[in-house]
Write a protein that holds these residues in place. Sequence first.
Motif, PDB file in Angstrom:
ATOM      1  N   ASP A  11       0.826  -1.203   0.000  1.00  0.00           N
ATOM      2  CA  ASP A  11       0.000   0.000   0.000  1.00  0.00           C
ATOM      3  C   ASP A  11       0.865   1.261   0.000  1.00  0.00           C
ATOM      4  O   ASP A  11       0.553   2.248  -0.695  1.00  0.00           O
ATOM      5  CB  ASP A  11      -0.933   0.015   1.213  1.00  0.00           C
ATOM      6  CG  ASP A  11      -2.159  -0.868   1.025  1.00  0.00           C
ATOM      7  OD1 ASP A  11      -2.255  -1.533  -0.033  1.00  0.00           O
ATOM      8  OD2 ASP A  11      -3.021  -0.898   1.922  1.00  0.00           O
ATOM      9  N   LEU A  14       2.233   1.666  -3.553  1.00  0.00           N
ATOM     10  CA  LEU A  14       1.207   2.121  -4.490  1.00  0.00           C
ATOM     11  C   LEU A  14       0.868   3.592  -4.277  1.00  0.00           C
ATOM     12  O   LEU A  14       0.631   4.336  -5.238  1.00  0.00           O
ATOM     13  CB  LEU A  14      -0.042   1.256  -4.362  1.00  0.00           C
ATOM     14  CG  LEU A  14       0.068  -0.154  -4.942  1.00  0.00           C
ATOM     15  CD1 LEU A  14      -1.103  -1.017  -4.484  1.00  0.00           C
ATOM     16  CD2 LEU A  14       0.136  -0.108  -6.470  1.00  0.00           C
ATOM     17  N   THR A  15       0.855   4.027  -3.035  1.00  0.00           N
ATOM     18  CA  THR A  15       0.578   5.440  -2.741  1.00  0.00           C
ATOM     19  C   THR A  15       1.659   6.335  -3.328  1.00  0.00           C
ATOM     20  O   THR A  15       1.379   7.385  -3.931  1.00  0.00           O
ATOM     21  CB  THR A  15       0.474   5.658  -1.222  1.00  0.00           C
ATOM     22  OG1 THR A  15      -0.616   4.891  -0.711  1.00  0.00           O
ATOM     23  CG2 THR A  15       0.256   7.130  -0.897  1.00  0.00           C
ATOM     24  N   LEU A  17       3.737   5.605  -5.881  1.00  0.00           N
ATOM     25  CA  LEU A  17       3.681   5.559  -7.340  1.00  0.00           C
ATOM     26  C   LEU A  17       2.505   6.351  -7.884  1.00  0.00           C
ATOM     27  O   LEU A  17       2.612   6.989  -8.943  1.00  0.00           O
ATOM     28  CB  LEU A  17       3.595   4.104  -7.808  1.00  0.00           C
ATOM     29  CG  LEU A  17       4.831   3.230  -7.571  1.00  0.00           C
ATOM     30  CD1 LEU A  17       4.552   1.802  -8.007  1.00  0.00           C
ATOM     31  CD2 LEU A  17       6.043   3.787  -8.304  1.00  0.00           C
ATOM     32  N   SER A  18       1.385   6.320  -7.178  1.00  0.00           N
ATOM     33  CA  SER A  18       0.205   7.044  -7.662  1.00  0.00           C
ATOM     34  C   SER A  18       0.404   8.555  -7.612  1.00  0.00           C
ATOM     35  O   SER A  18      -0.320   9.295  -8.285  1.00  0.00           O
ATOM     36  CB  SER A  18      -1.025   6.646  -6.842  1.00  0.00           C
ATOM     37  OG  SER A  18      -0.892   7.051  -5.490  1.00  0.00           O
ATOM     38  N   GLY A  19       1.384   9.020  -6.853  1.00  0.00           N
ATOM     39  CA  GLY A  19       1.724  10.435  -6.856  1.00  0.00           C
ATOM     40  C   GLY A  19       2.621  10.827  -8.014  1.00  0.00           C
ATOM     41  O   GLY A  19       2.846  12.028  -8.249  1.00  0.00           O
ATOM     42  N   VAL A  22      -0.148   8.459 -13.633  1.00  0.00           N
ATOM     43  CA  VAL A  22      -1.578   8.689 -13.788  1.00  0.00           C
ATOM     44  C   VAL A  22      -2.215   7.467 -14.437  1.00  0.00           C
ATOM     45  O   VAL A  22      -1.656   6.895 -15.390  1.00  0.00           O
ATOM     46  CB  VAL A  22      -1.829   9.943 -14.654  1.00  0.00           C
ATOM     47  CG1 VAL A  22      -3.317  10.168 -14.880  1.00  0.00           C
ATOM     48  CG2 VAL A  22      -1.188  11.172 -14.013  1.00  0.00           C
ATOM     49  N   ARG A  23      -3.362   7.039 -13.922  1.00  0.00           N
ATOM     50  CA  ARG A  23      -4.082   5.909 -14.515  1.00  0.00           C
ATOM     51  C   ARG A  23      -4.327   6.165 -16.004  1.00  0.00           C
ATOM     52  O   ARG A  23      -4.728   7.251 -16.401  1.00  0.00           O
ATOM     53  CB  ARG A  23      -5.410   5.686 -13.802  1.00  0.00           C
ATOM     54  CG  ARG A  23      -6.210   4.488 -14.317  1.00  0.00           C
ATOM     55  CD  ARG A  23      -7.375   4.178 -13.408  1.00  0.00           C
ATOM     56  NE  ARG A  23      -6.919   3.695 -12.109  1.00  0.00           N
ATOM     57  CZ  ARG A  23      -6.583   2.424 -11.851  1.00  0.00           C
ATOM     58  NH1 ARG A  23      -6.663   1.507 -12.814  1.00  0.00           N
ATOM     59  NH2 ARG A  23      -6.191   2.074 -10.636  1.00  0.00           N
ATOM     60  N   TYR A  50       2.593  -3.881  -9.865  1.00  0.00           N
ATOM     61  CA  TYR A  50       2.214  -2.577  -9.318  1.00  0.00           C
ATOM     62  C   TYR A  50       1.647  -1.682 -10.427  1.00  0.00           C
ATOM     63  O   TYR A  50       0.611  -1.023 -10.242  1.00  0.00           O
ATOM     64  CB  TYR A  50       3.419  -1.887  -8.692  1.00  0.00           C
ATOM     65  CG  TYR A  50       3.760  -2.320  -7.289  1.00  0.00           C
ATOM     66  CD1 TYR A  50       2.800  -2.343  -6.278  1.00  0.00           C
ATOM     67  CD2 TYR A  50       5.065  -2.652  -6.949  1.00  0.00           C
ATOM     68  CE1 TYR A  50       3.129  -2.704  -4.975  1.00  0.00           C
ATOM     69  CE2 TYR A  50       5.412  -3.010  -5.647  1.00  0.00           C
ATOM     70  CZ  TYR A  50       4.438  -3.041  -4.664  1.00  0.00           C
ATOM     71  OH  TYR A  50       4.764  -3.401  -3.379  1.00  0.00           O
ATOM     72  N   LYS A  53      -1.807  -2.656 -11.405  1.00  0.00           N
ATOM     73  CA  LYS A  53      -2.803  -2.231 -10.406  1.00  0.00           C
ATOM     74  C   LYS A  53      -3.138  -0.744 -10.547  1.00  0.00           C
ATOM     75  O   LYS A  53      -4.271  -0.330 -10.286  1.00  0.00           O
ATOM     76  CB  LYS A  53      -2.289  -2.514  -8.999  1.00  0.00           C
ATOM     77  CG  LYS A  53      -2.313  -3.981  -8.606  1.00  0.00           C
ATOM     78  CD  LYS A  53      -1.810  -4.184  -7.180  1.00  0.00           C
ATOM     79  CE  LYS A  53      -1.839  -5.656  -6.801  1.00  0.00           C
ATOM     80  NZ  LYS A  53      -1.330  -5.873  -5.415  1.00  0.00           N
ATOM     81  N   LEU A  54      -2.152   0.042 -10.963  1.00  0.00           N
ATOM     82  CA  LEU A  54      -2.359   1.481 -11.119  1.00  0.00           C
ATOM     83  C   LEU A  54      -2.991   1.839 -12.461  1.00  0.00           C
ATOM     84  O   LEU A  54      -3.303   3.007 -12.700  1.00  0.00           O
ATOM     85  CB  LEU A  54      -1.030   2.219 -10.976  1.00  0.00           C
ATOM     86  CG  LEU A  54      -0.407   2.224  -9.575  1.00  0.00           C
ATOM     87  CD1 LEU A  54       1.002   2.795  -9.633  1.00  0.00           C
ATOM     88  CD2 LEU A  54      -1.258   3.023  -8.605  1.00  0.00           C
ATOM     89  N   VAL A  56      -1.465   1.640 -15.381  1.00  0.00           N
ATOM     90  CA  VAL A  56      -0.436   2.263 -16.218  1.00  0.00           C
ATOM     91  C   VAL A  56      -0.012   1.254 -17.294  1.00  0.00           C
ATOM     92  O   VAL A  56       0.253   0.087 -16.985  1.00  0.00           O
ATOM     93  CB  VAL A  56       0.775   2.693 -15.364  1.00  0.00           C
ATOM     94  CG1 VAL A  56       1.919   3.178 -16.243  1.00  0.00           C
ATOM     95  CG2 VAL A  56       0.350   3.778 -14.373  1.00  0.00           C
TER      96      VAL A  56
END
Length: 333
Positions: A11, A14-15, A17-19, A22-23, A50, A53-54, A56
């Motif tokens: 988690d 993922l947090t 990487l999500s910063g 962008v999906r 990963y 899941k995002l 990408v």
Amino acid sequence: MTLGALEQIQDETLTILSGLLVRGQHVALVDFPNHENSGDALIFLGQMRYLDKLGVHVDYIADGSRYNPEHLRALVPNGPILIQGGGNFGDRWEYMQALRERVISDFPDRDIIQLPQGIDFQDGTRLEQAQQVLGAHPSLTLLIRDHAGVERTRELFPTANVIFCPDMAFGYGEVSAGEAPLDAVVLRRNDSESLESTERFEMHPMERYVDLDWGLTGFRKALDKVMHVPGAVTKRIPALAVALYPIQRRAYMAIAENNVRQAVSILNRGRLVVTNRLHATVLAALMGKPVVAMDNANGKISAIIGDYLGRMPGVRYAPSIKEAEAAVDSYFN
């Protein structure tokens, strides 16, 4: 619900990487580990999981021998360029560092994200060159997999965006373990990162164990040669690389899975794992096996165990061979 150690690490990753991503974004991934190091293959597959899941899309993957900036631009005209994570950011593994600097120099107009690495530079001309190349890039993010490494990286590369991020091998997830026929697997590295002297483990409490390192054998070795055929073709005839990319991508995925399956089969042989390899420690933890881990030459194992790997059940750090022997004694007695 309280998350387990693995879920917490995933988690957090993922947090982070999500910063940065962008999906729906299309990216390139350079420095595929096209060799028989199962740890690097585990990182690669963790990264891919990963990114999936995002949401990408990885539309270009290349190892160092097949990296071509024109091919990358053709397949990923826009978007970030990712560089494989691992433990080769520094002057110990010069080929990988040279590739990293080449990619950064080739794309001054693109966001570049170095996926989680451990830093391993000595003072000297090699560091000065890296500082010059990385310092010239206007949009470079360096993800570093241990907190001490983050501080050193910020000192050495002050213009880069340096962020802590756990090693991405944890993205591979839990692995089923079978019945172990032996007491233990001793898996030790014998390259420049090894801290071992001529002193060897004395495994007197165990009657049945194997002592070896990563590497493909038998059927998996033969299979690996077959899976390298597409890469051999594109290296010999670069004009075919873009057209054959879908085949090459499948080959890369199969090469990595083959390496990880070999590693799983090795660790599955013992009820206990004793190792000085970081990713043997990670994989054993993902398999739910108890593992006694010793450090390597640049201290990356103790650093990562202290930061987050030590949260995983069954992971025990031994600062010396004698303490590793004592840990083995306590496990079997």
